[in-house]
Scaffold this active site. Structure first.
Site, mmCIF file in Angstrom:
data_model
loop_
_atom_site.group_PDB
_atom_site.id
_atom_site.type_symbol
_atom_site.label_atom_id
_atom_site.label_comp_id
_atom_site.label_asym_id
_atom_site.label_seq_id
_atom_site.Cartn_x
_atom_site.Cartn_y
_atom_site.Cartn_z
ATOM 1 N N ALA A 66 38.153 28.840 -18.325
ATOM 2 C CA ALA A 66 39.365 28.799 -19.132
ATOM 3 C C ALA A 66 40.539 28.865 -18.162
ATOM 4 O O ALA A 66 40.384 29.342 -17.033
ATOM 5 C CB ALA A 66 39.392 29.982 -20.091
ATOM 6 N N GLY A 112 34.432 29.694 -19.163
ATOM 7 C CA GLY A 112 34.496 28.797 -20.331
ATOM 8 C C GLY A 112 33.863 27.440 -20.058
ATOM 9 O O GLY A 112 33.388 26.780 -20.991
ATOM 10 N N GLU A 115 30.266 27.931 -20.517
ATOM 11 C CA GLU A 115 30.056 28.128 -21.968
ATOM 12 C C GLU A 115 30.058 26.793 -22.714
ATOM 13 O O GLU A 115 29.326 26.616 -23.688
ATOM 14 C CB GLU A 115 31.116 29.086 -22.519
ATOM 15 C CG GLU A 115 30.869 30.526 -22.048
ATOM 16 C CD GLU A 115 31.985 31.481 -22.425
ATOM 17 O OE1 GLU A 115 33.147 31.189 -22.058
ATOM 18 O OE2 GLU A 115 31.715 32.499 -23.081
ATOM 19 N N GLU A 135 33.658 36.209 -15.663
ATOM 20 C CA GLU A 135 34.707 36.888 -16.441
ATOM 21 C C GLU A 135 34.902 38.346 -16.062
ATOM 22 O O GLU A 135 36.031 38.828 -15.994
ATOM 23 C CB GLU A 135 34.394 36.797 -17.949
ATOM 24 C CG GLU A 135 34.704 35.439 -18.567
ATOM 25 C CD GLU A 135 33.585 34.424 -18.456
ATOM 26 O OE1 GLU A 135 32.646 34.620 -17.641
ATOM 27 O OE2 GLU A 135 33.633 33.423 -19.184
HETATM 28 N N1 DAK Z 1 42.376 28.281 -14.323
HETATM 29 C C1 DAK Z 1 43.532 27.758 -13.825
HETATM 30 N N2 DAK Z 1 43.612 27.120 -12.630
HETATM 31 C C2 DAK Z 1 42.485 27.007 -11.918
HETATM 32 C C3 DAK Z 1 41.253 27.518 -12.378
HETATM 33 C C4 DAK Z 1 41.214 28.179 -13.642
HETATM 34 N N3 DAK Z 1 40.098 28.666 -14.168
HETATM 35 N N4 DAK Z 1 40.329 27.267 -11.429
HETATM 36 C C5 DAK Z 1 40.952 26.601 -10.438
HETATM 37 N N5 DAK Z 1 42.258 26.453 -10.726
HETATM 38 C C6 DAK Z 1 43.273 25.800 -9.921
HETATM 39 C C7 DAK Z 1 43.669 26.679 -8.737
HETATM 40 O O1 DAK Z 1 44.625 27.635 -9.137
HETATM 41 C C8 DAK Z 1 44.234 25.638 -7.791
HETATM 42 O O2 DAK Z 1 45.541 25.296 -8.219
HETATM 43 P P1 DAK Z 1 46.772 25.232 -7.146
HETATM 44 O O3 DAK Z 1 46.790 26.560 -6.482
HETATM 45 O O4 DAK Z 1 46.374 24.110 -6.219
HETATM 46 O O5 DAK Z 1 47.959 24.923 -7.996
HETATM 47 C C9 DAK Z 1 43.350 24.409 -8.043
HETATM 48 O O6 DAK Z 1 42.766 24.625 -9.315
HETATM 49 C C10 DAK Z 1 42.243 24.241 -7.013
HETATM 50 O O7 DAK Z 1 41.526 25.469 -6.949
HETATM 51 P P2 DAK Z 1 41.261 26.255 -5.576
HETATM 52 O O8 DAK Z 1 42.314 25.943 -4.574
HETATM 53 O O9 DAK Z 1 41.026 27.670 -5.931
HETATM 54 O O10 DAK Z 1 39.919 25.560 -5.091
HETATM 55 P P3 DAK Z 1 38.793 26.187 -4.175
HETATM 56 O O11 DAK Z 1 37.901 25.064 -3.768
HETATM 57 O O12 DAK Z 1 39.393 27.016 -3.081
HETATM 58 O O13 DAK Z 1 37.979 27.181 -5.120
HETATM 59 C C11 DAK Z 1 36.883 27.842 -7.185
HETATM 60 C C12 DAK Z 1 37.229 26.669 -6.198
HETATM 61 C C13 DAK Z 1 36.254 27.227 -8.435
HETATM 62 C C14 DAK Z 1 35.897 28.778 -6.512
HETATM 63 C C15 DAK Z 1 38.201 28.616 -7.514
HETATM 64 O O14 DAK Z 1 39.183 27.657 -7.945
HETATM 65 C C16 DAK Z 1 38.026 29.638 -8.575
HETATM 66 O O15 DAK Z 1 37.513 30.733 -8.318
HETATM 67 N N6 DAK Z 1 38.517 29.330 -9.769
HETATM 68 C C17 DAK Z 1 38.549 30.274 -10.866
HETATM 69 C C18 DAK Z 1 37.167 30.463 -11.441
HETATM 70 C C19 DAK Z 1 37.236 31.416 -12.588
HETATM 71 O O16 DAK Z 1 37.296 32.646 -12.395
HETATM 72 N N7 DAK Z 1 37.331 30.867 -13.778
HETATM 73 C C20 DAK Z 1 37.686 31.602 -14.974
HETATM 74 C C21 DAK Z 1 36.449 32.287 -15.498
HETATM 75 S S1 DAK Z 1 36.877 33.329 -16.804
HETATM 76 C C22 DAK Z 1 39.355 33.340 -23.881
HETATM 77 C C23 DAK Z 1 38.067 32.883 -24.031
HETATM 78 C C24 DAK Z 1 37.328 32.611 -22.902
HETATM 79 C C25 DAK Z 1 37.879 32.850 -21.661
HETATM 80 C C26 DAK Z 1 39.168 33.336 -21.545
HETATM 81 C C27 DAK Z 1 39.927 33.589 -22.646
HETATM 82 N N8 DAK Z 1 40.137 33.636 -25.054
HETATM 83 C C28 DAK Z 1 39.633 33.209 -26.305
HETATM 84 C C29 DAK Z 1 41.428 34.129 -24.973
HETATM 85 C C30 DAK Z 1 37.121 32.516 -20.503
HETATM 86 C C31 DAK Z 1 37.452 32.978 -19.319
HETATM 87 C C32 DAK Z 1 36.922 32.329 -18.139
HETATM 88 O O17 DAK Z 1 36.578 31.168 -18.105
#
Ligand code: DAK
Length: 260
Positions: A66, A112, A115, A135
């Site tokens: 997400a 997400g 998911e 998460e």
């Molecule tokens: N959200 C927003 N931007 C993201 C993103 C994300 N999930 N994942 C990556 N990006 C963006 C980065 O911020 C970066 O943007 P800039 O800084 O260039 O502007 C760009 O994509 C490239 O990412 P990285 O520079 O970080 O790339 P790397 O190769 O260094 O790393 C990575 C790749 C996948 C390991 C890293 O990007 C990463 O850790 N990303 C986040 C993974 C993550 O934690 N995802 C979220 C999981 S929690 C909800 C229901 C469900 C959820 C939430 C709310 N509600 C109903 C309210 C679910 C939550 C989740 O999914």
């Protein structure tokens, strides 16, 4: 007019939906969720679409979760409301789609994003894919069905490990624990998904829909899956597809199912 975040291509019965937000590794913001929900809904009544493939643009990510920047300032009521809305409007609808949905996981499938793949009926991953539910590392828990669907697919112990450690696993580990059905080289991913789609498409569309319904019944509270199967099985005998399928076998020809 902003650019859409979803590319939709229909090719001889196979509808490929590609999430297009490469600058954010295809993270799910509210627009992507709305566009996906609309496309899945539209596919249900599109007689030309028989199987759906979900994938992400580029070679790095399926969906990296997400959009963290979007949910960073949510409070409890908003989080609850949006989890319910997302589950009902998109994730449950993918799972209950009358047409099979194949997730073609072309890179990171996190939070997400995983998911979304879990709600799909079948998952095929590239050998470069990395999957996880991170998460808890952000102080939340999976909110789009991950705590329920991951244990259904990989078992409770493996799901506990993946969710509590927040660690990503690679494609081969995902194959070993049953999280994905198949692993192929990245360049072979869409052809493999298309091949699987076409092997589903040969079959009766009505029976595909009913089989999905019967399988899901076993995971619903208060429903006896075996009873649901008996009811669905019985109903199959009333369909035109059943008449055509059995007649074609007897006449030693390929079936021409109605609606194809
Ligand atoms: N959200 C927003 N931007 C993201 C993103 C994300 N999930 N994942 C990556 N990006 C963006 C980065 O911020 C970066 O943007 P800039 O800084 O260039 O502007 C760009 O994509 C490239 O990412 P990285 O520079 O970080 O790339 P790397 O190769 O260094 O790393 C990575 C790749 C996948 C390991 C890293 O990007 C990463 O850790 N990303 C986040 C993974 C993550 O934690 N995802 C979220 C999981 S929690 C909800 C229901 C469900 C959820 C939430 C709310 N509600 C109903 C309210 C679910 C939550 C989740 O999914």
């Amino acid at each position: 007019m902003p650019q859409p975040h979803l590319l939709s291509i229909l090719n001889e019965g196979v509808l490929t939906l590609t999430i297009e937000r490469p600058e954010a590794l295809n993270a799910l913001n509210s627009r992507v969720i709305a566009e996906l929900a609309q496309a899945i809904d539209a596919a249900q009544t599109n007689a030309a679409a028989h199987v759906i493939i979900l994938t992400g643009s580029g070679s790095k990510a399926f969906v990296a979760g997400a959009d963290i920047k979007e949910f960073a300032d949510f409070d409890a009521p908003k989080g609850k409301e949006l989890a319910r809305l997302g589950q009902e409007s998109l994730f449950n609808r993918i799972e209950r789609s009358a047409k099979p949905v194949i997730a073609a996981i072309n890179g990171f499938a996190l939070g997400g994003g995983l998911e979304l793949a879990l709600a799909s009926h079948v998952r095929i991953a590239s050998d470069t894919a990395k999957m996880g539910l991170p998460e808890v590392s952000l102080g939340v828990i999976p909110g789009y069905g991950g705590t329920q669907r991951l244990p259904q697919i990989v078992g409770k112990g493996k799901a506990m490990e993946m969710i509590l450690t927040a660690r990503m696993i690679g494609a081969e580990d995902a194959l070993a624990c049953g999280l994905v059905n198949q692993v192929v080289a990245l360049e072979d991913l869409l052809p493999a998904a298309d091949k699987m789609a076409r092997s589903m498409m040969k079959n009766s569309p009505k029976a595909l829909q009913t089989a999905i319904q019967a399988i899901l019944a076993g995971y619903e509270d208060g429903i006896n899956g075996f009873e649901a199967e008996i009811t669905c099985f019985g109903a199959s005998f009333e369909t035109e597809d059943f008449k055509e399928g059995t007649q074609a076998f007897i006449e030693k020809r390929k079936p021409q199912f109605p609606g194809k």
